[in-house]
Design a protein around this motif. Structure first.
Motif, PDB file in Angstrom:
ATOM      1  N   HIS A  53       1.243  -1.480   0.149  1.00 59.82           N
ATOM      2  CA  HIS A  53      -0.007  -0.047   0.099  1.00 59.82           C
ATOM      3  C   HIS A  53       0.562   0.819  -0.118  1.00 59.82           C
ATOM      4  CE1 HIS A  53      -2.843   3.094   1.186  1.00 59.82           C
ATOM      5  NE2 HIS A  53      -2.520   2.654   2.186  1.00 59.82           N
ATOM      6  N   ALA A  54       0.414   1.902  -0.750  1.00 56.34           N
ATOM      7  CA  ALA A  54       1.527   3.391  -1.405  1.00 56.34           C
ATOM      8  C   ALA A  54       0.249   4.518  -0.098  1.00 56.34           C
ATOM      9  CB  ALA A  54       1.396   4.175  -2.262  1.00 56.34           C
ATOM     10  N   PRO A  81      13.130   5.155   2.584  1.00 50.09           N
ATOM     11  CA  PRO A  81      13.748   5.077   1.101  1.00 50.09           C
ATOM     12  C   PRO A  81      13.128   4.244   0.015  1.00 50.09           C
ATOM     13  CG  PRO A  81      15.814   4.901   2.547  1.00 50.09           C
ATOM     14  CD  PRO A  81      14.395   4.909   2.718  1.00 50.09           C
ATOM     15  N   GLY A  82      12.315   4.754  -1.095  1.00 54.48           N
ATOM     16  CA  GLY A  82      11.813   4.130  -1.654  1.00 54.48           C
ATOM     17  C   GLY A  82      10.587   3.123  -1.875  1.00 54.48           C
ATOM     18  N   LEU A  83       9.620   3.524  -0.838  1.00 56.23           N
ATOM     19  CA  LEU A  83       8.779   2.592  -0.383  1.00 56.23           C
ATOM     20  C   LEU A  83       7.863   4.165  -0.962  1.00 56.23           C
ATOM     21  CD1 LEU A  83       8.569   1.737   3.180  1.00 56.23           C
ATOM     22  CD2 LEU A  83       8.191   0.174   0.715  1.00 56.23           C
ATOM     23  N   ALA A  84       6.816   4.016  -1.864  1.00 61.82           N
ATOM     24  CA  ALA A  84       5.901   4.987  -2.309  1.00 61.82           C
ATOM     25  C   ALA A  84       4.751   5.466  -1.315  1.00 61.82           C
ATOM     26  CB  ALA A  84       4.848   4.487  -3.978  1.00 61.82           C
ATOM     27  N   PHE A  85       4.471   6.938  -1.569  1.00 64.13           N
ATOM     28  CA  PHE A  85       3.783   7.834  -0.703  1.00 64.13           C
ATOM     29  C   PHE A  85       3.036   8.188  -1.636  1.00 64.13           C
ATOM     30  CE2 PHE A  85       7.134   9.908  -0.896  1.00 64.13           C
ATOM     31  CZ  PHE A  85       6.984  11.096  -1.372  1.00 64.13           C
ATOM     32  N   GLU A  86       1.893   9.290  -0.514  1.00 69.08           N
ATOM     33  CA  GLU A  86       0.946   9.864  -1.827  1.00 69.08           C
ATOM     34  C   GLU A  86       0.724  11.119  -0.743  1.00 69.08           C
ATOM     35  OE1 GLU A  86      -3.158  10.577  -2.164  1.00 69.08           O
ATOM     36  OE2 GLU A  86      -3.135   8.417  -1.981  1.00 69.08           O
ATOM     37  N   THR A  87       0.494  12.416  -1.226  1.00 71.67           N
ATOM     38  CA  THR A  87       0.325  13.331   0.016  1.00 71.67           C
ATOM     39  C   THR A  87      -0.865  14.329  -0.587  1.00 71.67           C
ATOM     40  OG1 THR A  87       1.383  14.886  -1.300  1.00 71.67           O
ATOM     41  CG2 THR A  87       2.415  14.264   0.172  1.00 71.67           C
TER      42      THR A  87
END
Length: 365
Positions: free
Chosen positions: A165-166, A182-188
């Motif tokens: 999950h991002a 670092p390297g793990l996707a995320f959203e804002t």
């Protein structure tokens, strides 16, 4: 607002607010097909608090469930239930210093529809009781959805429980996330993100949005509408979802039923309500509501609702890099072709072409 030639007093407005809550409660009384037995809550949430958690996140989640769970302003855990999990007799200290006692011991994961983790101050993420971590792993193994609230996303990431999950990260914590994961996707971009058995929320007032969505899914639109009405400061003039309010250009009108209908439309962009349901919630008929909308906006309720969703889609097109098919779903359209056809009718060009036109020429390299 004017009514019958006079200005409404504060008492009048209070009576109207109470009347609306009563109508929302009455709307939820008939049992729906597939509803759980009356003795069992329709939405059950277990809550784990990490050391130094934000009190607002806990209060927003619990109050959202509380308003949906019972009639009026009562607080019985009828249609929703919630509890702080851990070791009874112990308590967890919030970042503001308030201590919150544990309600129930860590039990079988299937006792809950969701287990929510409200993260704490980042330096203390790794210092939680090991039994909490073991419990979270058992929840994940049982396929019960995990919710990471505020830095709860950091908790799930630290113990490898994000499951691809991002997460939705608060902009304040972007640098922390990139440094720690670092390297793990995320959203804002959103107030919350829903994935496969994982939900994350940025924290702050965003938790009100998430609580209303969970209530809508499990208890119905009438319960969710009550949460929104009770937890916004002024439901006639304010929408708690800032992005949607900015995108839609909130309507100004002296007609109370129109205002209430628009609030419900704004709060149900992704999963639109039927006009008949909206009419019932504002104590009107579909025919009466259509006359009001035509007089005030020049469009039928269905046309206004669809155009509002298209306005929100246009906002997403111009402020995010989301794919068109994703924006179609976010705007409440069941398929991309249906969305593109209506979008082109309203704006004179396809979504992709509009995005390209508004982005301007590509700079020379």
């Amino acid at each position: 607002m004017r009514h019958a030639g006079k200005t409404l007093t504060d008492d009048d407005r209070t009576d109207q607010a109470r009347s609306l809550v009563d109508r929302l409660d009455q709307a939820g009384q008939p049992a729906r097909p597939g509803r759980k037995a009356a003795s069992k809550a329709e939405l059950r949430v277990g809550i784990l608090l990490w050391p130094g958690f934000p009190l607002l996140s806990l209060a927003g989640l619990c109050d959202g469930l509380r308003h949906a769970a019972d009639l009026g302003d009562q607080s019985r855990q009828n249609r929703c239930s919630w509890a702080i999990l851990g070791t009874p007799g112990e308590s967890v200290t919030a970042s503001c210093g308030v201590r919150v006692p544990v309600d129930l011991p860590l039990s079988a994961p299937v006792d809950y529809d969701y287990v929510a983790v409200i993260g704490g101050l980042l330096p203390r993420i790794g210092g939680a009781d090991p039994r909490y971590v073991a419990f979270l792993r058992s929840v994940a193994a049982a396929q019960v959805p995990l919710i990471g609230i505020c830095t709860g996303s950091f908790v799930l990431a630290r113990f490898e429980l994000l499951n691809g999950h991002a997460p939705c990260i608060h902009p304040f914590h972007v640098d922390d996330w990139q440094s720690m994961h670092p390297g793990l996707a995320f959203e804002t971009r959103s107030h919350y993100a829903i994935g496969s058995n994982r939900i994350t929320c940025a924290g702050g007032i965003s938790i009100v949005e998430l609580a209303a969505e969970l209530v809508r899914v499990h208890c119905g639109a009438d319960r969710a509408a009550k949460v929104v009405h009770q937890m916004t400061v002024n439901a006639e003039k304010t929408a708690s979802h800032v992005a949607r309010r900015h995108a839609l250009g909130y309507e100004s009108s002296d007609h109370e039923k129109l205002r209430q209908a628009i609030v419900l439309m704004e709060k149900n962009i992704t999963t639109p309500l039927e006009i008949a349901v909206i009419a019932r919630l504002v104590k009107s008929s579909s025919r009466q509501l259509e006359r009001v909308f035509l007089a005030e906006t020049g469009a039928t309720p269905s046309e206004h609702y669809r155009n509002s969703r298209l306005k929100y889609a246009r906002y997403l097109l111009t402020t995010t890099d989301l794919p068109v098919v994703t924006i179609a779903g976010e705007s409440g359209f069941s398929d991309a072709s249906h969305f593109i056809r209506h979008f082109q009718q309203l704006y004179g060009m396809a979504p992709g072409r509009l995005r390209k036109a508004l982005s301007g020429p590509t700079p020379a390299v």
